[in-house]
Design a protein around this motif. Sequence first.
Motif: not given
Length: 121
Positions: A83-86, A9-13
Amino acid sequence: VQLQAFGGGLVQAGDSLRLSCVASGRTFSYYAMGWFRQAPGKEREFVAVVSGNGGSTIDADSVKGRFTASRDNAKNTAYLQMNSLKAVDTAVYYCAASVLFRVDAILYPYWGQGTEVTVSS
């Protein structure tokens, strides 16, 4: 072995996301389950792999400490906790199965269809 990956999906950093990969068949625990990704314009790269019994994992240096591969053999399902997606993690993620606990994509004969992860910065 047939594999189906989902959960992208679409997530934020900085956000977290968990991908799932459901396998058909009765011999799921026989296979190591690998995760790979392919970003636009780039080659497919190894992300993580979990052994058949779930006791061992290997992570790519780029995701070490942030991503965790695991599995639930009773549910014929493998997971990739991210986790902690970039923004650099943006890619199509694939799960794959192999009788070998390795990081080389060429050693994986069974592949899921891919699920897209987009991380906005």
